[in-house]
Scaffold this motif. Structure first.
Motif, mmCIF file in Angstrom:
data_model
loop_
_atom_site.group_PDB
_atom_site.id
_atom_site.type_symbol
_atom_site.label_atom_id
_atom_site.label_comp_id
_atom_site.label_asym_id
_atom_site.label_seq_id
_atom_site.Cartn_x
_atom_site.Cartn_y
_atom_site.Cartn_z
ATOM 1 N N ILE B 224 0.846 -1.206 0.000
ATOM 2 C CA ILE B 224 0.000 0.000 0.000
ATOM 3 C C ILE B 224 0.878 1.251 0.000
ATOM 4 O O ILE B 224 1.759 1.403 0.847
ATOM 5 C CB ILE B 224 -0.963 0.028 1.207
ATOM 6 N N LEU B 226 1.297 4.939 0.795
ATOM 7 C CA LEU B 226 0.649 5.886 1.717
ATOM 8 C C LEU B 226 1.023 7.340 1.457
ATOM 9 O O LEU B 226 0.674 8.215 2.239
ATOM 10 C CB LEU B 226 1.033 5.549 3.163
ATOM 11 N N ARG B 227 1.734 7.589 0.371
ATOM 12 C CA ARG B 227 2.121 8.975 0.109
ATOM 13 C C ARG B 227 0.882 9.820 -0.196
ATOM 14 O O ARG B 227 -0.155 9.295 -0.620
ATOM 15 C CB ARG B 227 3.088 9.046 -1.080
ATOM 16 N N TRP B 245 -3.888 4.159 -1.678
ATOM 17 C CA TRP B 245 -5.054 4.388 -0.817
ATOM 18 C C TRP B 245 -5.050 5.818 -0.305
ATOM 19 O O TRP B 245 -4.006 6.335 0.083
ATOM 20 C CB TRP B 245 -5.018 3.446 0.384
ATOM 21 N N LEU B 265 3.532 -1.331 4.033
ATOM 22 C CA LEU B 265 3.213 0.076 3.787
ATOM 23 C C LEU B 265 4.492 0.831 3.423
ATOM 24 O O LEU B 265 5.556 0.498 3.931
ATOM 25 C CB LEU B 265 2.640 0.719 5.046
ATOM 26 N N TYR B 266 4.346 1.810 2.577
ATOM 27 C CA TYR B 266 5.512 2.665 2.352
ATOM 28 C C TYR B 266 5.067 4.083 2.060
ATOM 29 O O TYR B 266 3.943 4.338 1.646
ATOM 30 C CB TYR B 266 6.407 2.135 1.214
ATOM 31 N N CYS B 267 5.990 5.007 2.336
ATOM 32 C CA CYS B 267 5.750 6.405 1.971
ATOM 33 C C CYS B 267 7.013 6.917 1.314
ATOM 34 O O CYS B 267 7.811 6.133 0.791
ATOM 35 C CB CYS B 267 5.309 7.220 3.177
#
Lengths: 47, 268
Positions: B224, B226-227, B245, B265-267
């Motif tokens: 996902i 998340l940025r 998302w 998760l990553y940003c």
């Protein structure tokens, strides 16, 4: 955000160390974001 | 509230100035009850409406200016500090990013009415590169609207507020202490749960090398991104197969992922 996922019942959540920038710096592949991904269409599940 | 009334009667505008400045400087107590009680005192003829609004708005702008300057100089580290002060840090920054993306400087006109948004909007305005004169203009307008609204409500509902104050007074000091103890436990539990979550989350981080192996393997995982939308649009790239998302979709879309599946998760 991660806490929101956890509250939604997802317990197997892990963050990627260094984020997309470290991934990029290692020369690993990326793919273009299609317009639909920024709208309501769910993206594919990675396998 | 009874104590507030007593302090306001004794110290007047000086107390209003100091209290609002303290709240805007980041002390996590609400300023709204003070402005409501001040409204009741204006109704009783102790103080002037104009002087109260000017004093409270000036203190608010002064407090905000500190965060604005810190935001200009320190950027995201200021946001991290404010997140530690906030009880809902997971939503406050994203909420403010969305509000700024949608409304720009106009966010400053209403942010003080929304808990969490008020806290991070000012440094976020600074980080967006907003000129000082524009910040001061919108922040002064927003602070005046905010103080004016609560003072006006205090004036309009002076009798009802006084009844509440009388009721609290009848309950006595013991009831106030019990209420404070419950509030302290609530805040403490919330902070501990967050601290524990962040601690566990740090431990469970995955290295890019390990993720690449997982992506090349057979195990099903969910990636996902998340940025913030703006950052994703600017970059134009994402990890292979990652879903994008939005913050407000987390609850509604959580059903799409099987509970036993690993989520990465990553940003930025």
């Amino acid at each position: 955000m991660a806490l929101l996922l956890w509250k939604a019942g997802m317990r197997r959540v892990r963050p990627l160390e260094g984020g997309i920038e470290e991934w990029r710096s290692l020369g690993y592949p990326l793919e273009p974001v299609v317009a639909a991904a920024l709208e309501d269409e769910p993206g594919p599940i990675a396998t | 509230m009874t104590l507030l009334r007593h302090l306001l009667l004794r110290h007047g505008h000086l107390f209003v100035f100091a209290y609002v400045l303290m709240v805007q400087a980041g002390i996590p107590v609400p300023a709204d009850p003070l402005l409501l009680v001040m409204g009741t005192l204006i109704r009783e003829g102790y103080y002037s409406t104009l002087a109260t609004v000017v004093v409270a708005a000036t203190a608010a702008v002064l407090g905000d200016s500190i965060w604005f300057e810190l935001g200009r100089r320190r950027g995201s580290s200021v946001l991290r500090l404010l997140c530690r002060l906030s009880l809902e840090p997971d939503t406050c920054v994203r909420q403010s990013e969305n509000a700024f993306a949608k409304n720009g400087a106009r966010t400053l006109l209403f942010c003080k009415f929304i808990p969490g948004l008020s806290l991070v909007s000012v440094p976020m305005a600074a980080m967006s590169g907003m000129p000082r004169w524009r910040f001061l203009l919108f922040d002064l307008a927003g602070s005046t609207i905010w103080t004016g609204t609560y003072v006006a409500l205090g004036i309009m509902f002076a009798k009802e507020i006084q009844r509440v104050l009388d009721f609290i007074g009848q309950l006595g000091r013991g009831a106030g202490l019990v209420l404070l103890a419950f509030l302290g436990i609530y805040v403490g539990v919330k902070w501990f749960r967050r601290w524990k979550f962040v601690h566990d989350f740090r431990v469970k981080r995955i290295r890019p090398e390990a993720l690449r192996e997982m992506l090349n393997g057979t195990e099903k995982i969910c990636l996902i991104d998340l940025r913030h939308e703006r950052d994703i649009e600017r970059d134009g790239m994402k990890l292979p197969g990652a879903q994008v998302w939005k913050a407000d979709e987390v609850r509604s879309r959580s059903g799409e992922i099987p509970r036993d599946q690993e989520i990465i998760l990553y940003c930025s």
